[in-house]
Design an enzyme around this catalytic site. Structure first.
Site, PDB file in Angstrom:
ATOM      1  N   LYS A  36      24.859  40.667  43.569  1.00  0.00           N
ATOM      2  CA  LYS A  36      26.225  40.945  44.026  1.00  0.00           C
ATOM      3  C   LYS A  36      26.301  42.102  45.028  1.00  0.00           C
ATOM      4  CE  LYS A  36      27.019  37.650  41.283  1.00  0.00           C
ATOM      5  NZ  LYS A  36      27.025  36.295  41.823  1.00  0.00           N
ATOM      6  N   GLU A  86      33.523  49.009  42.032  1.00  0.00           N
ATOM      7  CA  GLU A  86      34.587  48.449  42.878  1.00  0.00           C
ATOM      8  C   GLU A  86      35.917  49.028  42.446  1.00  0.00           C
ATOM      9  OE1 GLU A  86      34.906  44.223  42.583  1.00  0.00           O
ATOM     10  OE2 GLU A  86      33.034  43.847  43.633  1.00  0.00           O
ATOM     11  N   HIS A 125      37.563  34.324  31.100  1.00  0.00           N
ATOM     12  CA  HIS A 125      36.698  33.808  32.167  1.00  0.00           C
ATOM     13  C   HIS A 125      36.434  32.308  32.074  1.00  0.00           C
ATOM     14  CE1 HIS A 125      36.353  37.929  33.283  1.00  0.00           C
ATOM     15  NE2 HIS A 125      35.800  38.248  32.134  1.00  0.00           N
ATOM     16  N   ARG A 142      27.122  26.207  44.314  1.00  0.00           N
ATOM     17  CA  ARG A 142      26.977  24.943  43.580  1.00  0.00           C
ATOM     18  C   ARG A 142      28.284  24.169  43.654  1.00  0.00           C
ATOM     19  NH1 ARG A 142      30.370  26.865  39.602  1.00  0.00           N
ATOM     20  NH2 ARG A 142      29.941  29.013  39.026  1.00  0.00           N
TER      21      ARG A 142
HETATM   22  C1  MV4 Z   1      37.512  42.195  39.314  1.00  0.00           C
HETATM   23  C2  MV4 Z   1      38.809  42.290  38.757  1.00  0.00           C
HETATM   24  C3  MV4 Z   1      39.607  43.311  39.189  1.00  0.00           C
HETATM   25  N1  MV4 Z   1      39.152  44.199  40.101  1.00  0.00           N
HETATM   26  N2  MV4 Z   1      37.100  43.096  40.203  1.00  0.00           N
HETATM   27  C4  MV4 Z   1      35.973  38.578  36.611  1.00  0.00           C
HETATM   28  C5  MV4 Z   1      34.960  37.538  36.902  1.00  0.00           C
HETATM   29  C6  MV4 Z   1      34.169  38.047  38.039  1.00  0.00           C
HETATM   30  N3  MV4 Z   1      33.933  36.993  38.968  1.00  0.00           N
HETATM   31  C7  MV4 Z   1      34.980  39.145  38.628  1.00  0.00           C
HETATM   32  N4  MV4 Z   1      36.079  39.369  37.757  1.00  0.00           N
HETATM   33  C8  MV4 Z   1      37.017  40.302  38.050  1.00  0.00           C
HETATM   34  N5  MV4 Z   1      36.668  41.237  38.966  1.00  0.00           N
HETATM   35  C9  MV4 Z   1      37.905  44.081  40.589  1.00  0.00           C
HETATM   36  N6  MV4 Z   1      37.451  44.965  41.463  1.00  0.00           N
HETATM   37  C10 MV4 Z   1      39.200  41.323  37.815  1.00  0.00           C
HETATM   38  C11 MV4 Z   1      38.291  40.337  37.460  1.00  0.00           C
HETATM   39  C12 MV4 Z   1      38.761  39.386  36.492  1.00  0.00           C
HETATM   40  C13 MV4 Z   1      38.970  38.048  36.850  1.00  0.00           C
HETATM   41  C14 MV4 Z   1      38.714  37.559  38.131  1.00  0.00           C
HETATM   42  C15 MV4 Z   1      38.904  36.237  38.452  1.00  0.00           C
HETATM   43  C16 MV4 Z   1      39.400  35.357  37.490  1.00  0.00           C
HETATM   44  C17 MV4 Z   1      39.664  35.807  36.240  1.00  0.00           C
HETATM   45  C18 MV4 Z   1      39.452  37.142  35.888  1.00  0.00           C
HETATM   46  C19 MV4 Z   1      39.729  37.593  34.605  1.00  0.00           C
HETATM   47  C20 MV4 Z   1      39.515  38.894  34.260  1.00  0.00           C
HETATM   48  C21 MV4 Z   1      39.016  39.797  35.206  1.00  0.00           C
END
Ligand code: MV4
Length: 498
Positions: free
Chosen positions: A116, A200, A235, A292
């Site tokens: 990442k 982040e 998730h 994917r």
């Molecule tokens: C985040 C965020 C808030 N701020 N990054 C969760 C899965 C991963 N792909 C990244 N995720 C998140 N990253 C920052 N800087 C909140 C999430 C997150 C989330 C993101 C997408 C879909 C569902 C989620 C559920 C909880 C937290």
């Protein structure tokens, strides 16, 4: 030209891939574990091979065994589906060495996007907006503290080798930082064999919107618009739709351009998805790239008319994309509900058993991608997703009304499913007006009529199911009553056994 494809997966996606093979006059080969002897993907494929015990590590994750089988049976290509080996760059390299076509990207692209911090660095260099924060692993506590002071709290601490929410923690106060770093590093080391973590800025209450792209091996890139995947729980996505109806045309143009640039930045080929977080204003940030095919790909297929799996296969055999960006248009609206074998009332506990009855919804605008049929076993070994109901309409309202009808028609007996719980989402004003974000289900979900329908419904059909279960000596046969209300005036009435 590819003639025979080994499908290194199970469930609905293995079935979906077999359908594409058959349309292209290619031979489809299923592989299956002990637990999947009676699974649908085994029945629909042209050939099927037992590859090991039920545990995924001894079957669907055993890359060496799968490559050896592909060689023995003369398969020219392997389609990995999603999960399992789909984003395993070591496996892709082995396919390259064995001269078997991997229907997916190069191992190099997967490697780049799998890390990442590397992905963030590449995106930044290519002007794809990333969430403010570090583009390298943090070097020391002081380094981390400085980054926090610069971007401001709260922040997210994430594992460089993580993704999909694994190894992620929020930090609200600077006093929590030191401890959090130690713990995050420890966890990351255990889970991924890499203790690198980065920081982040925390994005408050965002929407999760992702862009589907296609790219061939000749440097041609396309986007197929976006999907809103904000309706999720822990998730696990639950409802997805295309397009993201709250996006303005201006923002859509910006984010799709960013997505194509992201794909170009890692020399990508295959179908791919760029995930973005959209904040409460008008900003969006690159989150991750999924290298994917995704579970929710059908909603994009519905609104664009493109078969993504066939495109993947053509790209893998070296064909040039024949679709032109200017010919692609969003036509109508599509929604997907993921049907899980889980008990919504028992804190979403997984439900297992034999499928005793399976009646699919049908009619205008409905597609069901499924991995189960009558007699299939739903085991503890794999993901509890049974099927996906996808509805299409001329607009969002029609797609939603068709989804309500489809779910009201859908009957599964043998395991408990979440089918009934979608009516709450589909009638919720926040969902309907579009003001939802990724926290919607966690904050707002209340199961309608808790307990009520449990005692209310022992109808004619359920009695039949119970007798069937007894005949099959499955004393633990489970069922939830079928949904009976999909509109305020209970238009569909009681489900009866026809
Ligand atoms: C985040 C965020 C808030 N701020 N990054 C969760 C899965 C991963 N792909 C990244 N995720 C998140 N990253 C920052 N800087 C909140 C999430 C997150 C989330 C993101 C997408 C879909 C569902 C989620 C559920 C909880 C937290």
């Amino acid at each position: 030209m590819i003639k025979k494809i080994l499908i290194a997966n199970r469930g609905e996606i293995a079935v979906r891939i077999a359908k594409a093979c058959h349309e292209m006059n290619m031979t489809s080969v299923a592989v299956y574990s002990e637990a999947d002897k009676y699974s649908l993907h085994v029945r629909v494929a042209d050939e099927a091979y037992h590859i090991g015990n039920s545990a995924a590590s001894e079957s669907y994750l055993d890359g060496d065994k799968i490559i050896e089988l592909a060689k023995n049976i003369g398969a020219d290509a392997i389609h990995p589906g999603y999960g399992f080996l789909s984003e395993n760059s070591a496996f892709i390299k082995k396919c390259e060495t064995a001269e078997i076509i991997f229907i997916g990207p190069s191992s190099k692209s997967v490697e780049m996007m799998g890390n990442k911090t590397t992905a963030r660095t590449i995106m930044k260099q290519n002007k794809v907006p990333i969430v403010p924060g570090s583009t390298e692993g943090i070097k020391s506590y002081d380094d981390a503290k400085n980054i926090c002071l610069e971007i401001g709290l709260p922040v997210m601490l994430k594992a460089a080798s993580g993704g999909g929410g694994k190894g992620m923690r929020k930090i609200d106060k600077i006093e929590e930082l030191k401890d959090a770093i130690d713990r995050a590093k420890n966890e990351a080391k255990k889970a991924f064999g890499d203790d690198s973590v980065y920081i982040e800025k925390f994005v408050e209450n965002p929407k999760h919107i992702e862009v589907q792209i296609l790219a061939d091996k000749h440097g041609n890139y396309l986007h197929l618009f976006e999907r809103d995947c904000s309706i999720q729980r822990r998730h696990q996505k639950v409802v997805e739709e295309a397009p993201a109806f709250t996006l303005t045309d201006e923002l859509r143009a910006k984010v799709t351009t960013a997505a194509v640039n992201a794909a170009k930045a890692c020399n990508y080929y295959n179908a791919g998805t760029i995930e973005f977080l959209f904040d409460q204003k008008e900003s969006f940030y690159f989150l991750e790239m999924n290298t994917r095919l995704q579970v929710e790909h059908p909603v994009t297929e519905m609104i664009t008319g493109i078969d993504l799996v066939k495109e993947q296969i053509k790209i893998a055999q070296g064909d040039k994309l024949t679709i032109k960006q200017e010919d692609l248009k969003i036509i109508g609206h599509a929604i997907e509900c993921r049907i899980y074998a889980e008990d919504v009332d028992a804190n979403f506990a997984p439900s297992t058993g034999k499928i005793l009855h399976h009646r699919l919804p049908s009619g205008p605008g409905i597609r069901v991608d499924r991995g189960i049929d009558i007699h299939s076993d739903v085991s503890v070994y794999y993901d509890p997703m049974l099927s996906k109901v996808i509805t299409y309409g001329k607009d969002r309202e029609e797609a939603i009304s068709r989804m309500k009808r489809a779910l009201a028609e859908y009957q599964i007996v043998g395991v408990i499913t979440n089918i009934h719980a979608f009516q709450w989402i589909l009638n919720n004003p926040i969902f309907l007006e579009g003001s939802f974000d990724i926290n919607f289900l966690d904050n707002k979900f209340i199961n309608l009529l808790p307990g009520k329908w449990k005692t209310e419904i022992v109808d004619e059909f359920e009695n039949v199911a119970i007798i069937l279960a007894a005949l099959l000596k499955d004393k633990d046969s489970k069922t939830k009553p079928f949904k009976r209300e999909c509109s305020p005036n209970n238009k569909w009435g009681k489900n009866t056994y026809e």
